[in-house]
Design a protein around this motif. Structure first.
Motif, short mmCIF file in Angstrom:
data_model
loop_
_atom_site.label_atom_id
_atom_site.label_comp_id
_atom_site.label_asym_id
_atom_site.label_seq_id
_atom_site.Cartn_x
_atom_site.Cartn_y
_atom_site.Cartn_z
N GLU A 5 0.85 -1.19 0.00
CA GLU A 5 0.00 0.00 0.00
C GLU A 5 0.89 1.24 0.00
O GLU A 5 1.86 1.30 0.75
CB GLU A 5 -0.91 0.00 1.23
N VAL A 6 0.53 2.21 -0.83
CA VAL A 6 1.31 3.44 -0.91
C VAL A 6 0.44 4.61 -0.47
O VAL A 6 -0.70 4.76 -0.90
CB VAL A 6 1.84 3.68 -2.34
N ALA A 14 -1.34 9.18 -6.74
CA ALA A 14 -2.03 7.88 -6.77
C ALA A 14 -1.86 7.20 -8.12
O ALA A 14 -1.63 6.00 -8.21
CB ALA A 14 -3.51 8.07 -6.43
N ARG A 15 -1.96 7.98 -9.19
CA ARG A 15 -1.75 7.40 -10.54
C ARG A 15 -0.31 6.93 -10.70
O ARG A 15 -0.06 5.87 -11.29
CB ARG A 15 -2.09 8.43 -11.60
N GLU A 16 0.64 7.70 -10.19
CA GLU A 16 2.05 7.32 -10.28
C GLU A 16 2.31 6.02 -9.53
O GLU A 16 3.01 5.12 -10.01
CB GLU A 16 2.93 8.44 -9.70
N ILE A 25 -3.97 2.15 -2.51
CA ILE A 25 -3.61 3.53 -2.18
C ILE A 25 -4.31 3.94 -0.89
O ILE A 25 -5.51 3.72 -0.73
CB ILE A 25 -4.06 4.50 -3.31
N GLU A 26 -3.56 4.54 0.02
CA GLU A 26 -4.18 5.34 1.09
C GLU A 26 -4.14 6.79 0.62
O GLU A 26 -3.05 7.34 0.41
CB GLU A 26 -3.45 5.20 2.42
N VAL A 50 -8.24 6.24 -10.98
CA VAL A 50 -7.40 5.21 -10.36
C VAL A 50 -8.22 3.93 -10.27
O VAL A 50 -9.32 3.92 -9.70
CB VAL A 50 -6.91 5.65 -8.97
N SER A 51 -7.69 2.84 -10.80
CA SER A 51 -8.46 1.60 -10.86
C SER A 51 -8.15 0.63 -9.72
O SER A 51 -8.96 -0.23 -9.42
CB SER A 51 -8.22 0.91 -12.21
N ILE A 52 -6.97 0.74 -9.10
CA ILE A 52 -6.68 -0.12 -7.95
C ILE A 52 -7.45 0.39 -6.74
O ILE A 52 -7.92 1.54 -6.74
CB ILE A 52 -5.16 -0.20 -7.66
N PRO A 53 -7.61 -0.42 -5.68
CA PRO A 53 -8.36 0.04 -4.51
C PRO A 53 -7.75 1.31 -3.90
O PRO A 53 -6.53 1.40 -3.72
CB PRO A 53 -8.27 -1.14 -3.55
#
Length: 246
Positions: A5-6, A14-16, A25-26, A50-53
């Protein structure tokens, strides 16, 4: 399989992080405050791009985690907003004046969150009794706890992290604070399955004109012409290490 998690302080970050392999992503604002609730505009753009959680933090101010009635009411509203926008989870933490998990308020948060995965953040590191807090959060149905093992860095708190993961599988223990590529193996070898890192760097402002006689900050040492941003190469390096352990 371990998960990375970043912590991101903008939609661009978040995109990066996503492009370089982050699993989740937090999403926060205000890095110098340790993370505050993002604006509604940032929340909406993250949902669109952003497609990831993405799990937004719900924290109305910096400082401690014992909130006034008005602050708590705002937090509940923010939980409903995050839920209604369709995020899969959120990050929050509330303590009482005695350093215990504020169970009545956290029960209200859990009810408002509904099916969202709730992470109890590093308020856990400020609680008086971490083992009691762990059991309280398990009772509430919290999905995970972000913790440094009650030390300044997760590396220094590794013994408590080991003790917590030995108690039960849920809540998941996610190590955070000073987690970087050069110490990631310590946590993975200890059996920790979720890692949290800002993977960040300070990036200089693009401003050419700068007024040297004026500051917008109450901190006279603050550099207002730099911002904290995700370092994509750091994310990719950490993700490669995680993959080798999977």
């Amino acid at each position: 399989m371990a998960l990375l998690e970043v912590c991101c302080y903008s939609m661009e970050c978040a995109r990066e992080a996503q492009q370089n392999g982050a699993d989740r992503i937090e999403l926060c604002a205000a890095p110098l405050e340790g993370g505050l609730t993002p604006s509604i505009g940032v929340l909406k753009s993250a949902r669109q791009q952003v497609s990831i959680p993405v799990h937004p933090i719900i924290r109305p101010r910096g400082g401690d985690f014992c909130y006034t009635d008005g602050e708590f009411a705002a937090m509940l509203d923010d939980v409903y907003t995050v839920r209604d926008l369709g995020f899969p989870g959120l990050v929050i933490g509330i303590l009482d004046a005695n350093g215990k998990v504020d169970m009545p308020r956290m029960r209200q948060i859990m009810a408002a969150a509904g099916s969202l995965a709730v992470t109890f953040h590093r308020a856990f590191d400020m609680c008086a009794d971490p083992l009691q807090a762990f059991d309280n959060l398990a009772e509430l149905g919290v999905a995970r706890i972000l913790t440094s093992g009650q030390q300044q860095t997760a590396e220094k708190g590794l013994s408590l992290l080991r003790e917590l993961i030995s108690r039960r599988d849920v809540p998941i223990i996610m190590a955070g604070a000073g987690v970087r590529a050069n110490n990631l193996a310590l946590f993975l070898d200890a059996g920790i399955k979720e890692l949290h890192s800002s993977a960040g760097q300070w990036v200089p402002s693009v401003m050419q004109y700068r007024n040297p006689g004026l500051s917008m900050s109450t901190d006279p040492t603050a550099d207002e012409y730099s911002r904290y941003a995700v370092n994509g190469a750091s994310v990719a390096e950490m993700k490669a290490i995680v993959n080798r352990y999977s």
